[in-house]
Design a protein around this motif. Structure first.
Motif, PDB file in Angstrom:
ATOM      1  N   PRO A  64       0.801  -1.229   0.000  1.00 36.35           N
ATOM      2  CA  PRO A  64       0.000   0.000   0.000  1.00 36.35           C
ATOM      3  C   PRO A  64       0.835   1.281   0.000  1.00 36.35           C
ATOM      4  N   VAL A  65       2.074   1.219   0.503  1.00 34.55           N
ATOM      5  CA  VAL A  65       2.934   2.418   0.542  1.00 34.55           C
ATOM      6  C   VAL A  65       4.279   2.066  -0.098  1.00 34.55           C
ATOM      7  N   PRO A  66       4.626   2.724  -1.229  1.00 37.36           N
ATOM      8  CA  PRO A  66       5.931   2.427  -1.836  1.00 37.36           C
ATOM      9  C   PRO A  66       7.064   2.798  -0.866  1.00 37.36           C
ATOM     10  N   LEU A  67       8.214   2.140  -1.043  1.00 37.54           N
ATOM     11  CA  LEU A  67       9.290   2.308  -0.056  1.00 37.54           C
ATOM     12  C   LEU A  67       9.788   3.739   0.055  1.00 37.54           C
ATOM     13  N   HIS A  68       9.794   4.499  -1.060  1.00 37.34           N
ATOM     14  CA  HIS A  68      10.346   5.863  -0.984  1.00 37.34           C
ATOM     15  C   HIS A  68       9.447   6.789  -0.179  1.00 37.34           C
ATOM     16  N   LEU A  69       8.204   6.348   0.100  1.00 38.51           N
ATOM     17  CA  LEU A  69       7.295   7.181   0.898  1.00 38.51           C
ATOM     18  C   LEU A  69       7.100   6.615   2.307  1.00 38.51           C
ATOM     19  N   GLN A  70       7.828   5.575   2.645  1.00 37.86           N
ATOM     20  CA  GLN A  70       7.730   5.007   3.996  1.00 37.86           C
ATOM     21  C   GLN A  70       8.471   5.911   4.977  1.00 37.86           C
TER      22      GLN A  70
END
Ligand SMILES: Cc1ncc(COP(=O)(O)O)c(C=O)c1O
Length: 369
Positions: free
Chosen positions: A311-317
């Motif tokens: 649900p959340v790509p890694l660059h936005l974690q």
């Protein structure tokens, strides 16, 4: 009708007596960590893959970390990987002190967008780490050519791709090393944590064996500071029982995928695309739909369990906020994160269950059209 997301008990029940025999054997020889069960499984898994060596590890994350450490990738180095994957891919990079550099994914295959890799290479880049996401291989010919041209290691995250093929060769046999997870829900899963590395490089295999066992080749003699990333003997025995079933289970997954694909043809549901040179083993069956969150809830109300990967790509974690990425950096991964939905998929799933999932999906989507 209730359709679970996966049904591990259905897979394991017919193997109960064989599992009990493994338990009895391990009790008797008492090699609880590494030992003969592990050695036999490593040989069997290497042979299955068509790799020269298999080195087991405590899980898929530590398998990736071991490879990076064995290749002496660390502080000051960069590793290129994808924004749409499980966080473990990037965690292995940060665990050795290196920096993950993300690239976007391809909107059709969902795998590493090979056209954006070269512009992500800097003088600090040491490796490219594609993920064979959902059970389908990344575009290995192109990635291997880029790695060769820039003198980089290619490390395959094959944690979702046990038995997947690219041009007739198994995932995990293309790069310097391939890393597998035996998390219970994987296509080949342990009854607990587990992982493995495949490689054709004998020296690397030896170094991996040493590093996973406290940097030691002989007890209490340590050539380098290593890790305790060993696999339990019991899990080796269990995996050896399960391995001969892997291809059959993968075929069952492909049959369920064929039912879904046929049902979704011409609808607003976007099914996964099996790419020309690939044999997809559908670790996850991920579709795209509008109003994903509402549809997920409505499916749950109809007794159908689904998942989101991821649900959340890694660059936005939040965990990777200090890498300095922001919204809009990887538009394909960001768009997919809002639209993807993983449908029930497991060996032993009945055609009736797949028909029910497909029919319910089609009804929900057409009601909203
Ligand atoms: C793509 C990917 N990489 C790495 C891992 C890590 O494996 P493990 O959970 O065994 O540490 C997983 C497991 O979910 C995965 O899906």
């Amino acid at each position: 009708m209730n359709v679970p997301f996966v049904d591990l008990f259905a897979i394991h029940k017919p193997l109960t007596a064989e599992f009990a025999a493994v338990f009895q054997r391990v009790l008797e020889h008492s090699s609880f960590i590494l030992g003969p069960e592990i050695e036999e499984f490593e040989k069997a898994f290497a042979a299955y893959l068509g790799a020269d060596h298999c080195v087991t590890a405590s899980n898929g994350t530590t398998a990736l970390q071991l490879v990076l450490a064995a290749l002496k990738i660390g502080p000051g180095d960069e590793v290129i990987t994808v924004a749409n994957t499980f966080i473990a891919t990037a965690e292995a990079v940060t665990a050795v002190g290196a920096r993950p550099v993300f690239v976007d994914v391809d909107p059709i295959s969902y795998n590493m967008d090979v056209s954006s890799v070269e512009s992500a290479i800097t003088p600090r880049t040491r490796a490219i780490m594609p993920v064979h996401l959902y059970g389908q291989c990344a575009d290995m010919d192109v990635l291997l050519a880029i790695a060769k041209r820039h003198h980089l290691h290619l490390i395959e995250d094959a944690c979702q791709a046990h038995g997947a093929e690219y041009k007739g060769r198994k995932a995990g046999t293309f790069g310097i090393a391939g890393c597998f997870s035996f998390y219970p829900g994987k296509n080949l899963g342990a009854l607990g944590e587990g992982g493995a590395i495949s490689t054709n490089d004998g020296e690397l295999a030896q170094r991996l064996r040493m590093l996973r066992d406290h940097g030691s080749q002989r007890k209490y003699e340590h050539s380098v500071p290593g890790y305790n990333f060993r696999l339990e003997g019991l899990q080796g025995g269990i995996l050896k029982v399960k391995l001969p079933h892997l291809d059959g289970w993968n075929e069952q997954r492909r049959s369920i995928a064929a039912i879904y694909r046929k049902a979704f043809q011409g609808s607003a549901i976007v099914p996964p695309r099996e790419m020309p040179d690939c044999k997809h083993i559908y670790h996850l069956y991920v579709v795209q739909v509008e109003n994903r969150d509402a549809i997920k809830e409505e499916l749950a109300a109809s007794g159908i369990a689904t998942g989101l990967h991821y649900p959340v790509p890694l660059h936005l974690q939040e965990a990777y906020r200090d890498l300095g990425y922001s919204q809009g950096d990887f538009p394909v991964a960001e768009k997919l994160a809002k639209r993807i939905l993983s449908l029930p998929m497991y060996p032993g799933m009945s055609a009736e269950a797949a028909d029910y999932v497909a029919a319910t999906m089609l009804e929900l989507v057409s009601c909203r059209a």
